[in-house]
Design a protein around this motif. Structure first.
Motif, PDB file in Angstrom:
ATOM      1  N   VAL A 301       0.829  -1.207   0.000  1.00 26.29           N
ATOM      2  CA  VAL A 301       0.000   0.000   0.000  1.00 26.29           C
ATOM      3  C   VAL A 301       0.862   1.255   0.000  1.00 26.29           C
ATOM      4  N   ILE A 302       1.881   1.258   0.849  1.00 25.97           N
ATOM      5  CA  ILE A 302       2.754   2.435   0.914  1.00 25.97           C
ATOM      6  C   ILE A 302       3.543   2.600  -0.386  1.00 25.97           C
ATOM      7  N   MET A 307       4.499   5.558  -5.422  1.00 21.52           N
ATOM      8  CA  MET A 307       4.567   5.524  -6.889  1.00 21.52           C
ATOM      9  C   MET A 307       3.527   6.457  -7.503  1.00 21.52           C
ATOM     10  N   LYS A 308       2.371   6.539  -6.894  1.00 23.10           N
ATOM     11  CA  LYS A 308       1.339   7.453  -7.376  1.00 23.10           C
ATOM     12  C   LYS A 308       1.803   8.906  -7.247  1.00 23.10           C
ATOM     13  N   LYS A 309       2.534   9.201  -6.171  1.00 22.72           N
ATOM     14  CA  LYS A 309       3.068  10.548  -5.971  1.00 22.72           C
ATOM     15  C   LYS A 309       4.365  10.782  -6.744  1.00 22.72           C
TER      16      LYS A 309
END
Length: 312
Positions: A301-302, A307-309
């Protein structure tokens, strides 16, 4: 060492002693006895010869006892063994006009005098003013050639730096920057010297010689402008690479911080399940797999969030 050159029937010949219309060239190694002998034979103030040994001598001119003394700066390769020194430096060429001879003193071996020697058979030693201007011309040509070489080396080091980011390439760029500082300072002083010679007519130039001197001033201004442009480009390049290196360092630190966070949370989960107190599912047959699965889920999750950021 004292060299005597004379133009005989269109040929440059080296002779053993001074004569009418002779070009006298002094090159290292120097001896005090030679200075004294030359000063007495040609009636040159000894200070003119001794001042020529100062590598930091500024372009200038003066007259004493009807002997005219002119100093101009010329570029040369730096033979220093220190890896942080400039690739090129500037050294003085001292020109002394006596009643019958022209004398040049070089604190180091330099290309301008060599070029002048190669073309000496085309000169008229009786036209001493034009001979001085021709030395000036060879100096300007030397600056142009060295500036082209500097620009070529700068492009090479920049291309190498794009691929390697090595400290050696940065050090070479810094040495080029030092060389350009020497060139800009010398060219500015040479330009001021020539403009002052034109304004005061210290050499007693005729109309043709004054026009030639004006052309040399234009060429010197062009070389100075080239040196300033290369200096500005190099300064901008160094600043850009400093910013790139700083950004790369920030990116690396961001990745390392993200990895540290991803690893620290699973460690926290396993630490909780490793406590010596009653915890949920401690008697389950899957007590080992529960903290492992929770740690993996938290890590994934982290990682997805980072990766999204775009922190990776």
């Amino acid at each position: 060492m004292i060299q005597y050159f004379k133009n005989i029937n269109g040929q440059t010949l080296e002779i053993d002693k001074p004569d009418m219309g002779v070009w006298v060239n002094l090159v290292p190694p120097f001896k005090e006895e030679e200075f004294i002998e030359l000063s007495e034979d040609l009636e040159i103030p000894i200070e003119f010869l001794r001042d020529s040994l100062d590598i930091d001598e500024r372009p200038r001119y003066e007259m004493e006892d009807n002997v005219r003394f002119v100093v101009i700066k010329t570029p040369t390769e730096n033979n220093s063994f220190n890896d942080s020194d400039a690739f090129y430096i500037t050294i003085p060429i001292c020109i002394i006009l006596t009643h019958t001879q022209i004398v040049t003193v070089n604190s180091f071996d330099n290309g301008a005098i060599k070029k002048f020697l190669n073309s000496f058979q085309k000169r008229h030693p009786d036209k001493k003013n034009m001979m001085i201007l021709k030395v000036f011309e060879k100096v300007v040509q030397n600056f142009m050639e060295f500036l082209k070489e500097i620009n070529h080396r700068r492009n090479q080091y920049e291309s190498s730096l794009y691929n390697s980011n090595s400290n050696e390439d940065l050090l070479n760029l810094m040495r080029i920057q030092k060389s350009l500082v020497y060139f800009v300072t010398a060219l500015r002083s040479n330009e001021m010297l020539m403009m002052k010679l034109e304004r005061t007519n210290f050499l007693g130039l005729n109309e043709e010689e004054r026009e030639f001197l004006q052309d040399l001033i234009v060429d010197t201004s062009q070389a100075l402008e080239m040196a300033n442009i290369y200096t500005n480009i190099l300064s901008s390049t160094m600043d850009a690479f400093a910013s790139i290196i700083s950004n790369n360092l920030n990116s690396v630190m961001k990745r390392l911080t993200s990895i540290t966070i991803i690893l620290s949370l699973p460690i926290l989960v396993t630490s909780i399940y490793g406590m010596n107190v009653d915890i949920p599912f401690q008697h389950s047959n899957h007590a080992f797999y529960i903290p492992v699965v929770i740690s993996l889920i938290v890590s994934l999750v982290i990682s997805w969030y980072f990766m999204k950021k775009k922190w990776f």
